[in-house]
Design a protein around this motif. Structure first.
Motif, short mmCIF file in Angstrom:
data_model
loop_
_atom_site.label_atom_id
_atom_site.label_comp_id
_atom_site.label_asym_id
_atom_site.label_seq_id
_atom_site.Cartn_x
_atom_site.Cartn_y
_atom_site.Cartn_z
N SER A 1 46.71 51.16 13.75
CA SER A 1 45.71 51.46 12.86
C SER A 1 45.43 50.35 11.73
O SER A 1 44.10 50.40 11.28
CB SER A 1 45.84 52.79 12.03
OG SER A 1 47.01 52.75 11.47
N ALA A 2 46.22 49.43 11.90
CA ALA A 2 45.92 48.21 10.80
C ALA A 2 44.90 47.42 11.48
O ALA A 2 44.21 46.48 10.73
CB ALA A 2 47.32 47.52 10.64
N VAL A 3 44.76 47.41 12.72
CA VAL A 3 43.68 46.52 13.52
C VAL A 3 42.70 47.18 14.34
O VAL A 3 41.96 46.49 14.75
CB VAL A 3 44.70 45.41 14.22
CG1 VAL A 3 45.45 44.71 13.11
CG2 VAL A 3 45.34 46.17 15.30
N LEU A 4 42.76 48.44 14.14
CA LEU A 4 41.66 49.06 15.24
C LEU A 4 41.18 50.07 14.10
O LEU A 4 41.52 51.47 14.01
CB LEU A 4 42.66 50.00 16.12
CG LEU A 4 41.82 50.72 16.97
CD1 LEU A 4 40.71 50.05 17.94
CD2 LEU A 4 42.69 51.82 18.19
N PRO A 5 40.05 50.02 13.75
CA PRO A 5 39.24 50.63 12.74
C PRO A 5 38.28 51.94 13.26
O PRO A 5 38.15 52.69 12.75
CB PRO A 5 37.91 49.77 12.19
CG PRO A 5 37.78 48.81 13.12
CD PRO A 5 39.30 48.57 13.96
N GLY A 6 38.37 51.55 14.83
CA GLY A 6 37.51 52.71 15.45
C GLY A 6 36.99 52.09 16.75
O GLY A 6 37.15 50.85 16.97
#
Length: 161
Positions: A40-45
């Motif tokens: 989740s630190a590098v995958l916003p959506g």
């Protein structure tokens, strides 16, 4: 170690963000990447752009590209990746468009897939692959190819370990 684990760890370690615009894979790439702890630190959506209209509305693929080349094309794959990258302001964006089967689409046989990847330093690449198997196999092989493209890009850009 699974390929998505390698991709996720590299992206997290180097604080590089990623998104996807997926058609035939319908979110399978981002779903597998989401299995990586800390992603989740590098995958916003991400985007599932199954229809031509969704490709235009969600990631800005120009309608004339779709009309001139079809949704199963190198041009649309690149536009999907570029549009997703711009929409979420990520370092990388991968796209998947093609024919999972069992029927042909736009004159392309089942298993024809274009995978696009854009990244830092104006990195842009599209590959065309011919995959075999049923819908599920074609979709999974597409995702694996996309993961490998990200690893290759990290190496090409001298970012990976």
């Amino acid at each position: 170690m699974q390929i998505e684990e390698m991709v996720g760890q590299q992206l997290i370690q180097h604080q590089l963000s990623i998104t996807s615009a997926e058609s035939l894979t319908a979110g399978l790439f981002v779903s597998q990447l989401a299995n990586v702890s800390g992603i989740s630190a590098v995958l916003p959506g991400a985007f599932v752009t199954y229809s031509a209209a969704a490709k235009h509305q969600l990631v800005g693929v120009p309608n004339d590209l779709i009309e001139n080349y079809g949704v199963v094309s190198e041009q649309v794959a690149l536009a999907m990746a570029s549009g997703a990258q711009a929409a979420l302001n990520t370092d990388f964006a991968v796209s998947f468009t093609g024919v999972a089967g069992p029927d042909a689409l736009e004159g392309h046989p089942a298993g024809t897939v274009f995978i696009g990847l854009v990244g830092p330093q104006q990195y842009a690449k599209v590959i065309k692959v011919g995959l075999t198997g049923d819908r599920s196999a074609v979709r999974q092989q597409s995702v694996t190819q996309g993961m490998q493209m990200v690893l290759d890009a990290l190496a090409d850009l001298k970012i990976s370990d």
